[in-house]
Design a protein around this motif. Structure first.
Motif, PDB file in Angstrom:
ATOM      1  N   VAL A   1       0.848  -1.202   0.000  1.00  0.00           N
ATOM      2  CA  VAL A   1       0.000   0.000   0.000  1.00  0.00           C
ATOM      3  C   VAL A   1       0.880   1.248   0.000  1.00  0.00           C
ATOM      4  O   VAL A   1       0.660   2.184  -0.776  1.00  0.00           O
ATOM      5  CB  VAL A   1      -0.963  -0.005   1.214  1.00  0.00           C
ATOM      6  CG1 VAL A   1      -1.629   1.354   1.403  1.00  0.00           C
ATOM      7  CG2 VAL A   1      -2.004  -1.106   1.072  1.00  0.00           C
ATOM      8  N   THR A   2       1.877   1.251   0.851  1.00  0.00           N
ATOM      9  CA  THR A   2       2.784   2.392   0.958  1.00  0.00           C
ATOM     10  C   THR A   2       3.507   2.646  -0.364  1.00  0.00           C
ATOM     11  O   THR A   2       3.564   3.790  -0.842  1.00  0.00           O
ATOM     12  CB  THR A   2       3.801   2.168   2.093  1.00  0.00           C
ATOM     13  OG1 THR A   2       3.073   1.992   3.318  1.00  0.00           O
ATOM     14  CG2 THR A   2       4.759   3.337   2.235  1.00  0.00           C
ATOM     15  N   GLU A   3       4.054   1.600  -0.969  1.00  0.00           N
ATOM     16  CA  GLU A   3       4.801   1.756  -2.223  1.00  0.00           C
ATOM     17  C   GLU A   3       3.908   2.267  -3.357  1.00  0.00           C
ATOM     18  O   GLU A   3       4.303   3.153  -4.113  1.00  0.00           O
ATOM     19  CB  GLU A   3       5.469   0.442  -2.618  1.00  0.00           C
ATOM     20  CG  GLU A   3       6.628   0.073  -1.710  1.00  0.00           C
ATOM     21  CD  GLU A   3       7.690   1.162  -1.597  1.00  0.00           C
ATOM     22  OE1 GLU A   3       8.111   1.726  -2.629  1.00  0.00           O
ATOM     23  OE2 GLU A   3       8.089   1.486  -0.454  1.00  0.00           O
ATOM     24  N   ILE A   4       2.710   1.718  -3.461  1.00  0.00           N
ATOM     25  CA  ILE A   4       1.789   2.157  -4.518  1.00  0.00           C
ATOM     26  C   ILE A   4       1.407   3.617  -4.332  1.00  0.00           C
ATOM     27  O   ILE A   4       1.453   4.415  -5.271  1.00  0.00           O
ATOM     28  CB  ILE A   4       0.526   1.260  -4.541  1.00  0.00           C
ATOM     29  CG1 ILE A   4       0.887  -0.139  -5.056  1.00  0.00           C
ATOM     30  CG2 ILE A   4      -0.578   1.889  -5.396  1.00  0.00           C
ATOM     31  CD1 ILE A   4      -0.197  -1.181  -4.831  1.00  0.00           C
ATOM     32  N   LEU A   5       1.045   3.995  -3.117  1.00  0.00           N
ATOM     33  CA  LEU A   5       0.535   5.343  -2.883  1.00  0.00           C
ATOM     34  C   LEU A   5       1.628   6.405  -2.810  1.00  0.00           C
ATOM     35  O   LEU A   5       1.371   7.574  -3.107  1.00  0.00           O
ATOM     36  CB  LEU A   5      -0.358   5.361  -1.645  1.00  0.00           C
ATOM     37  CG  LEU A   5      -1.667   4.580  -1.816  1.00  0.00           C
ATOM     38  CD1 LEU A   5      -2.447   4.539  -0.511  1.00  0.00           C
ATOM     39  CD2 LEU A   5      -2.519   5.154  -2.940  1.00  0.00           C
ATOM     40  N   LYS A   6       2.840   6.021  -2.452  1.00  0.00           N
ATOM     41  CA  LYS A   6       3.947   6.996  -2.474  1.00  0.00           C
ATOM     42  C   LYS A   6       4.156   7.541  -3.887  1.00  0.00           C
ATOM     43  O   LYS A   6       4.462   8.714  -4.069  1.00  0.00           O
ATOM     44  CB  LYS A   6       5.242   6.349  -1.976  1.00  0.00           C
ATOM     45  CG  LYS A   6       5.447   6.511  -0.487  1.00  0.00           C
ATOM     46  CD  LYS A   6       6.665   5.828   0.040  1.00  0.00           C
ATOM     47  CE  LYS A   6       7.938   6.121  -0.688  1.00  0.00           C
ATOM     48  NZ  LYS A   6       9.119   5.483  -0.065  1.00  0.00           N
ATOM     49  N   LYS A   7       3.970   6.709  -4.882  1.00  0.00           N
ATOM     50  CA  LYS A   7       4.143   7.126  -6.279  1.00  0.00           C
ATOM     51  C   LYS A   7       3.068   8.120  -6.714  1.00  0.00           C
ATOM     52  O   LYS A   7       3.236   8.834  -7.696  1.00  0.00           O
ATOM     53  CB  LYS A   7       4.092   5.902  -7.199  1.00  0.00           C
ATOM     54  CG  LYS A   7       5.220   4.938  -6.988  1.00  0.00           C
ATOM     55  CD  LYS A   7       5.006   3.695  -7.830  1.00  0.00           C
ATOM     56  CE  LYS A   7       6.021   2.626  -7.455  1.00  0.00           C
ATOM     57  NZ  LYS A   7       5.712   1.331  -8.069  1.00  0.00           N
ATOM     58  N   GLU A   8       1.962   8.171  -5.990  1.00  0.00           N
ATOM     59  CA  GLU A   8       0.823   9.018  -6.367  1.00  0.00           C
ATOM     60  C   GLU A   8       0.934  10.453  -5.860  1.00  0.00           C
ATOM     61  O   GLU A   8       0.107  11.296  -6.174  1.00  0.00           O
ATOM     62  CB  GLU A   8      -0.483   8.390  -5.864  1.00  0.00           C
ATOM     63  CG  GLU A   8      -0.798   7.031  -6.467  1.00  0.00           C
ATOM     64  CD  GLU A   8      -1.116   7.092  -7.952  1.00  0.00           C
ATOM     65  OE1 GLU A   8      -1.849   8.001  -8.387  1.00  0.00           O
ATOM     66  OE2 GLU A   8      -0.607   6.215  -8.691  1.00  0.00           O
ATOM     67  N   LYS A   9       1.913  10.729  -5.030  1.00  0.00           N
ATOM     68  CA  LYS A   9       2.104  12.080  -4.468  1.00  0.00           C
ATOM     69  C   LYS A   9       0.853  12.557  -3.713  1.00  0.00           C
ATOM     70  O   LYS A   9       0.226  13.563  -4.045  1.00  0.00           O
ATOM     71  CB  LYS A   9       2.525  13.067  -5.546  1.00  0.00           C
ATOM     72  CG  LYS A   9       3.821  12.675  -6.227  1.00  0.00           C
ATOM     73  CD  LYS A   9       4.317  13.753  -7.140  1.00  0.00           C
ATOM     74  CE  LYS A   9       5.587  13.476  -7.879  1.00  0.00           C
ATOM     75  NZ  LYS A   9       6.461  12.425  -7.563  1.00  0.00           N
TER      76      LYS A   9
END
Length: 189
Positions: free
Chosen positions: A35-43
């Motif tokens: 979840v963290t990795e996916i959403l970090k990319k979303e800014k």
């Protein structure tokens, strides 16, 4: 100006325990990383969550890594199916869920209907769309309430959708003002 709402269904949690305080299983803790990795990319600009521990733990690491606080909204809690504080077994819960999606006003005595649950959650979502217009907002919550919020904008998000969500699950909803333009699933179950 587009606003993005990221609906996050919490990571795997124990089957037993009190609704508010059940945390995450070992599998759930591993899910937090994805979840963290996916959403970090979303800014992400803002992270909000249900007050239930499993929902807040799902996005806490993301919040720490991007320098945000998790804002808790009581009205993002899961639908209240019974007045008991402990989790109902799946065999007890599934017939209630199915009946609730057939009859929007159905509830057990002292509990909450889909209609009541949707109303409280949509009020939060609509306020977020106004106060955070043009931003990217994560909502960490639960399967039924997530489905009810998404179904408010598009009826294809109903019981079949709910039964096919995973723990965790992430849906990026693109809005123009209060109008839903599109939805994209960011987790491959």
């Amino acid at each position: 100006m587009k606003t993005y709402i990221y609906m996050v269904r919490h990571c795997d949690s124990p089957k037993e325990g009190e609704e508010r305080t059940r945390g995450l299983t070992e599998l759930g803790k591993k899910g937090v990383r994805s979840v963290t990795e996916i959403l970090k990319k979303e800014k992400i600009d803002l992270i909000v969550s249900s007050p239930y521990l499993r929902a807040t733990l799902t996005v806490q690491q993301l919040a720490e890594e991007i320098g945000q606080e998790v804002m808790i909204y009581e009205d993002l809690r899961e639908r209240v199916f019974t007045v008991k504080e402990t989790r109902m077994s799946d065999s007890e819960l599934m017939p209630l869920i199915k009946k609730s999606f057939d009859d929007d006003s159905f509830s057990l005595t002292g509990a909450e209907s889909n209609s009541e649950c949707r109303k409280r959650a949509i009020e939060i979502l609509q306020k977020l769309l106004i106060t955070h217009k043009g931003h990217k907002v994560v909502i960490s919550t639960h399967a039924v309430i997530m489905t009810l919020m998404m179904g408010y904008y598009d009826i294809k998000y109903g019981l079949d959708f709910l039964l096919n969500t995973t723990k965790p699950d992430i849906y990026r909803m693109e809005f123009e003002n209060q109008d839903l333009l599109q939805v994209e699933r960011l987790v491959n179950g």
